[in-house]
Motif scaffolding. Sequence first.
Motif, mmCIF file in Angstrom:
data_model
loop_
_atom_site.group_PDB
_atom_site.id
_atom_site.type_symbol
_atom_site.label_atom_id
_atom_site.label_comp_id
_atom_site.label_asym_id
_atom_site.label_seq_id
_atom_site.Cartn_x
_atom_site.Cartn_y
_atom_site.Cartn_z
ATOM 1 N N VAL A 9 -9.205 -70.180 -52.283
ATOM 2 C CA VAL A 9 -7.859 -69.645 -52.511
ATOM 3 C C VAL A 9 -6.955 -70.801 -52.923
ATOM 4 C CG1 VAL A 9 -5.876 -68.514 -51.435
ATOM 5 C CG2 VAL A 9 -8.223 -67.853 -50.794
ATOM 6 N N THR A 10 -6.342 -70.696 -54.083
ATOM 7 C CA THR A 10 -5.421 -71.756 -54.515
ATOM 8 C C THR A 10 -3.999 -71.228 -54.407
ATOM 9 O OG1 THR A 10 -5.574 -71.022 -56.793
ATOM 10 C CG2 THR A 10 -7.051 -72.791 -56.124
ATOM 11 N N THR A 11 -3.133 -72.058 -53.913
ATOM 12 C CA THR A 11 -1.728 -71.669 -53.805
ATOM 13 C C THR A 11 -0.927 -72.531 -54.766
ATOM 14 O OG1 THR A 11 -2.154 -71.289 -51.481
ATOM 15 C CG2 THR A 11 0.156 -71.294 -52.174
ATOM 16 N N GLU A 12 -0.323 -71.866 -55.741
ATOM 17 C CA GLU A 12 0.491 -72.621 -56.702
ATOM 18 C C GLU A 12 1.778 -73.065 -56.025
ATOM 19 O OE1 GLU A 12 -0.119 -73.529 -59.812
ATOM 20 O OE2 GLU A 12 -2.128 -72.689 -59.634
ATOM 21 N N PRO A 13 2.233 -74.290 -56.321
ATOM 22 C CA PRO A 13 3.520 -74.703 -55.732
ATOM 23 C C PRO A 13 4.650 -73.793 -56.221
ATOM 24 C CG PRO A 13 2.700 -76.346 -57.296
ATOM 25 C CD PRO A 13 1.640 -75.302 -57.172
ATOM 26 N N THR A 14 5.658 -73.620 -55.374
ATOM 27 C CA THR A 14 6.783 -72.773 -55.765
ATOM 28 C C THR A 14 7.627 -73.485 -56.814
ATOM 29 O OG1 THR A 14 8.208 -73.727 -54.087
ATOM 30 C CG2 THR A 14 6.915 -71.773 -53.443
ATOM 31 N N PHE A 15 8.459 -72.701 -57.480
ATOM 32 C CA PHE A 15 9.364 -73.268 -58.473
ATOM 33 C C PHE A 15 10.278 -74.307 -57.827
ATOM 34 C CE2 PHE A 15 13.493 -73.102 -60.674
ATOM 35 C CZ PHE A 15 13.081 -73.632 -61.877
ATOM 36 N N VAL A 22 10.752 -82.939 -59.613
ATOM 37 C CA VAL A 22 11.446 -83.475 -60.803
ATOM 38 C C VAL A 22 12.715 -84.194 -60.368
ATOM 39 C CG1 VAL A 22 12.665 -82.843 -62.930
ATOM 40 C CG2 VAL A 22 10.520 -81.700 -62.338
ATOM 41 N N ASP A 23 13.496 -83.550 -59.476
ATOM 42 C CA ASP A 23 14.755 -84.174 -59.025
ATOM 43 C C ASP A 23 14.484 -85.529 -58.372
ATOM 44 O OD1 ASP A 23 16.186 -82.082 -59.938
ATOM 45 O OD2 ASP A 23 16.456 -81.106 -57.984
ATOM 46 N N ALA A 24 13.434 -85.582 -57.532
ATOM 47 C CA ALA A 24 13.126 -86.840 -56.834
ATOM 48 C C ALA A 24 12.747 -87.926 -57.844
ATOM 49 C CB ALA A 24 11.986 -86.613 -55.842
ATOM 50 N N ALA A 25 11.972 -87.536 -58.876
ATOM 51 C CA ALA A 25 11.558 -88.527 -59.879
ATOM 52 C C ALA A 25 12.759 -89.004 -60.690
ATOM 53 C CB ALA A 25 10.497 -87.908 -60.798
ATOM 54 N N VAL A 26 13.667 -88.075 -61.022
ATOM 55 C CA VAL A 26 14.861 -88.460 -61.793
ATOM 56 C C VAL A 26 15.708 -89.428 -60.973
ATOM 57 C CG1 VAL A 26 17.062 -87.586 -62.719
ATOM 58 C CG2 VAL A 26 14.933 -86.382 -63.228
ATOM 59 N N THR A 27 15.867 -89.132 -59.673
ATOM 60 C CA THR A 27 16.655 -90.024 -58.810
ATOM 61 C C THR A 27 16.005 -91.403 -58.734
ATOM 62 O OG1 THR A 27 17.287 -88.115 -57.504
ATOM 63 C CG2 THR A 27 17.667 -90.254 -56.489
ATOM 64 N N ALA A 36 12.630 -100.980 -67.250
ATOM 65 C CA ALA A 36 11.705 -100.057 -66.575
ATOM 66 C C ALA A 36 12.145 -98.610 -66.806
ATOM 67 C CB ALA A 36 11.660 -100.361 -65.080
ATOM 68 N N ARG A 37 13.465 -98.404 -66.796
ATOM 69 C CA ARG A 37 13.959 -97.036 -67.012
ATOM 70 C C ARG A 37 13.635 -96.576 -68.436
ATOM 71 N NH1 ARG A 37 19.013 -97.515 -64.989
ATOM 72 N NH2 ARG A 37 20.077 -97.480 -66.975
ATOM 73 N N ALA A 38 13.744 -97.501 -69.406
ATOM 74 C CA ALA A 38 13.437 -97.138 -70.800
ATOM 75 C C ALA A 38 11.970 -96.726 -70.924
ATOM 76 C CB ALA A 38 13.747 -98.317 -71.728
ATOM 77 N N VAL A 39 11.064 -97.451 -70.209
ATOM 78 C CA VAL A 39 9.639 -97.094 -70.245
ATOM 79 C C VAL A 39 9.444 -95.701 -69.640
ATOM 80 C CG1 VAL A 39 7.353 -97.677 -69.337
ATOM 81 C CG2 VAL A 39 8.846 -99.495 -70.213
ATOM 82 N N ALA A 40 10.116 -95.456 -68.474
ATOM 83 C CA ALA A 40 9.967 -94.152 -67.809
ATOM 84 C C ALA A 40 10.463 -93.031 -68.715
ATOM 85 C CB ALA A 40 10.747 -94.158 -66.491
ATOM 86 N N GLU A 41 11.598 -93.286 -69.400
ATOM 87 C CA GLU A 41 12.140 -92.237 -70.271
ATOM 88 C C GLU A 41 11.229 -91.976 -71.467
ATOM 89 O OE1 GLU A 41 16.121 -93.597 -70.874
ATOM 90 O OE2 GLU A 41 16.782 -92.809 -68.932
ATOM 91 N N GLU A 42 10.630 -93.036 -72.013
ATOM 92 C CA GLU A 42 9.718 -92.862 -73.145
ATOM 93 C C GLU A 42 8.474 -92.086 -72.708
ATOM 94 O OE1 GLU A 42 9.622 -92.908 -76.175
ATOM 95 O OE2 GLU A 42 7.459 -92.922 -76.590
ATOM 96 N N LEU A 43 7.995 -92.387 -71.496
ATOM 97 C CA LEU A 43 6.828 -91.668 -70.971
ATOM 98 C C LEU A 43 7.159 -90.187 -70.831
ATOM 99 C CD1 LEU A 43 4.000 -91.646 -69.709
ATOM 100 C CD2 LEU A 43 5.054 -92.209 -67.513
ATOM 101 N N LYS A 44 8.340 -89.912 -70.259
ATOM 102 C CA LYS A 44 8.766 -88.515 -70.070
ATOM 103 C C LYS A 44 8.858 -87.809 -71.437
ATOM 104 C CE LYS A 44 12.983 -86.040 -68.641
ATOM 105 N NZ LYS A 44 13.697 -85.959 -69.890
#
Length: 291
Positions: A9-15, A22-27, A36-44
């Motif tokens: 049984v797989t449980t998909e994460p909630t929205f 996403v919010d935690a990664a943006v923060t 480093a931020r420029a690299v992260a933004e290019e990766l995104k």
Amino acid sequence: MTTTDPRPVTTEPTFEALAGRVDAAVTAAAGLDVPARAVAEELKAAVEDIHRSALVTVVRALRTGAPDVLYALVDDPTVHLLLSLHGIIRPDPMTLANRVLVDVRPQLQSHGGDVQLDSIADGVAYVRLEGACNGCSMSSVTLRNLVEEALVEGVPSVTGVEVLPNEPSPTLISVDSLFMGPDPEAEGWVKAAPATDLTEGALSTLSLRSDSDVVVVNVEQRLTAYRNACAHEGLPLDNAMLDVGNGTLTCPWHGFCYDATSGECLSAPGAQLEQLPLRVDAGHVWIRLGT
Ligand code: FES
């Protein structure tokens, strides 16, 4: 006979959980140094471009091969959000308008105001204004214009904005509190001033106790007493502007506007001046401050 499904049984994460990641990664990214931020933004951006390209392919295939499946998928809130984030579908006017209001809200809130979108119909956005957006002052008009311009410019299907009235607040004085017994002082009544001292069409400030300043407004011989403290930041109302013509009292500090005879704040729904029981006895005004 029953059989057991052998698949795990797989449980998909909630929205909410996904959005939280996403919010935690943006923060976290916001705390990186500039390179480093420029690299992260290019990766995104690179990952998003791959996703967009794949999504466009999927949507094209579904549109021709299985449009019903596509329509059903677009109704799913997470899929809808994903497709609109990638610009594959246009957000509906309500979504777009709410997005526009997110951008103007910090400016409104920094002036003590806010706005809520109620609905959009026939090109008109219906909004409710709160706080300083809803007063009588020039700054209120400026904030209202800001909302209107943002919606008309930011939402192609909106050509006008209508402000809906806010719910009225109840008045706070009870009939019982106006009763005066044989020992008024013991009941918290204070003999305030001769009634003739409280000029018609004016606001009077009375210092009745060391800790209790009161303002009394006289609108067409109807006297109403309030504690001398604005419902916004508690600053004194001594120099408030009483407009007998439209029955309003406007605080001099930030322009909160009140109904002069009920104390109901017309600028901020739910806010209210503290009204005090007042009665006139043998030509003298008595105000009940409490014991
Ligand atoms: S409007 Fe701010 S204290 Fe009155």
